[in-house]
Design a protein around this motif. Structure first.
Motif, mmCIF file in Angstrom:
data_model
loop_
_atom_site.group_PDB
_atom_site.id
_atom_site.type_symbol
_atom_site.label_atom_id
_atom_site.label_comp_id
_atom_site.label_asym_id
_atom_site.label_seq_id
_atom_site.Cartn_x
_atom_site.Cartn_y
_atom_site.Cartn_z
ATOM 1 N N ALA A 215 0.829 -1.207 0.000
ATOM 2 C CA ALA A 215 0.000 0.000 0.000
ATOM 3 C C ALA A 215 0.863 1.257 0.000
ATOM 4 C CB ALA A 215 -0.926 -0.004 1.212
ATOM 5 N N ASN A 216 2.024 1.175 0.667
ATOM 6 C CA ASN A 216 2.930 2.323 0.703
ATOM 7 C C ASN A 216 3.716 2.462 -0.595
ATOM 8 O OD1 ASN A 216 2.058 2.619 3.308
ATOM 9 N ND2 ASN A 216 3.910 1.792 4.248
ATOM 10 N N LYS A 217 4.038 1.327 -1.213
ATOM 11 C CA LYS A 217 4.879 1.353 -2.410
ATOM 12 C C LYS A 217 4.081 1.590 -3.685
ATOM 13 C CE LYS A 217 8.468 -1.400 -4.746
ATOM 14 N NZ LYS A 217 9.535 -0.372 -4.610
ATOM 15 N N LEU A 218 2.921 0.928 -3.797
ATOM 16 C CA LEU A 218 2.154 0.973 -5.045
ATOM 17 C C LEU A 218 0.754 1.546 -4.878
ATOM 18 C CD1 LEU A 218 3.147 -2.546 -6.445
ATOM 19 C CD2 LEU A 218 4.178 -0.337 -6.994
ATOM 20 N N GLY A 219 0.395 1.862 -3.651
ATOM 21 C CA GLY A 219 -0.941 2.387 -3.414
ATOM 22 C C GLY A 219 -1.912 1.282 -3.055
ATOM 23 N N ALA A 220 -3.035 1.668 -2.504
ATOM 24 C CA ALA A 220 -4.048 0.695 -2.096
ATOM 25 C C ALA A 220 -4.632 0.008 -3.321
ATOM 26 C CB ALA A 220 -5.145 1.384 -1.302
#
Length: 225
Positions: A215-220
Motif C-alpha cells: 500500500a505504501n509502495k504501489l498504493g491501495a
C-alpha cells in the motif's frame, strides 16, 4: 545454505529417512501431505524437515527413493555392500550390480525400464496422495524426472511449489508458470507451508529493512474498500 551430500552417504544412511515422518497434530486437525520431488545430491530435504519440526507444523513428508543405487537397481544396500566385498578384487559400478528383484537384463534400455516402472509405482501413489508437491531443481544435474513429476502433479491439479536457484528461472519458466509458489531456498518452502497451514508469517521480511508494504509502495489495491 545448501550442502552437497555425498552419494555414498545418501545410500548408506538411506539419506532422508528421518524426513519421512509426521508431526503428531492435535486430534481432528488436518495432517498435510507434502511430497518432495527432485535432486538427491544436496541436503534440501533435511533442511525442510528440520524447519517443519522446529515450527511443529502438522506435515507428513514423503519422497521418492533417495538412494541412487537402489533407485537404479531396485536392490537392498546390504546386498550391494555384500557384492562389493565379494567382488573386491575388481571395480564394481552401480550398473554391474544388477536388478536384484527382477533379474538382470541384457540391454541398458531394458534395465532402466524395469527400474523406472518400479519407481513409478511409488511416485504415482505418493503424488496422488499429496496436498502439496515441492519440486526441487539443482544447478549440477538435469532433473528430467523432477520436471516430469511437476507436469504430472499439474495434471492432477495439485498445488506445486518449485525450489531452485535464480539462475534456473528462465529455463524453468513454463514449470514455474504452473506452480503456486516459486522459492529459492528451503526455508522459504517451510515459511510458505507455515503461512498456508496456520497463517504465520516470518518475523523478518526477506528484503529486511528494504521491505515496504504494498500500500505504501504501489498504493491501495482498492481505493474504495
Amino acid at each position: 545454505m545448501l550442502k552437497t551430500v555425498n552419494a555414498m552417504t545418501i545410500s548408506s544412511t538411506r539419506g532422508i529417512q528421518r524426513c519421512l515422518s509426521s508431526y503428531a497434530a492435535s486430534p481432528g486437525s488436518k495432517i498435510w501431505r507434502v511430497y518432495l520431488s527432485g535432486e538427491i545430491h544436496s541436503d534440501w530435504r533435511e533442511l525442510i524437515a528440520d524447519g517443519i519440526q522446529k515450527k511443529q507444523l502438522p506435515v507428513h513428508l514423503t519422497s521418492p527413493n533417495t538412494s541412487h543405487e537402489d533407485s537404479d537397481d531396485c536392490e537392498s544396500l546390504d546386498i550391494l555392500l555384500t557384492l562389493i566385498r565379494v567382488h573386491s578384487n575388481r571395480t564394481l559400478y552401480d550398473d554391474d550390480v544388477g536388478a536384484i528383484i527382477l533379474g538382470m537384463e541384457e540391454k541398458r534400455a531394458n534395465w532402466d525400464k524395469i527400474g523406472a516402472n518400479m519407481n513409478s509405482v511409488r511416485t504415482k501413489t505418493l503424488v496422488k496422495d499429496a496436498d502439496v508437491v515441492v519440486v526441487r531443481f539443482g544447478e549440477k544435474y538435469r532433473q528430467w524426472n523432477a520436471a516430469f513429476d511437476a507436469g504430472y502433479a499439474a495434471a492432477l491439479g495439485k498445488s506445486i511449489i518449485t525450489l531452485h536457484p535464480p539462475s534456473l528461472s528462465h529455463m524453468l519458466k513454463e514449470v514455474n508458470a504452473s506452480a503456486s509458489v516459486v522459492c529459492e531456498e528451503p526455508e522459504q518452502v517451510v515459511d510458505t507451508l507455515a503461512y498456508v497451514i496456520r497463517g504465520e508469517l516470518p518475523t523478518t521480511p526477506r528484503d529486511g529493512k528494504d521491505y515496504v508494504p504494498i500500500a505504501n509502495k504501489l498504493g491501495a489495491g482498492n481505493p474504495n474498500p
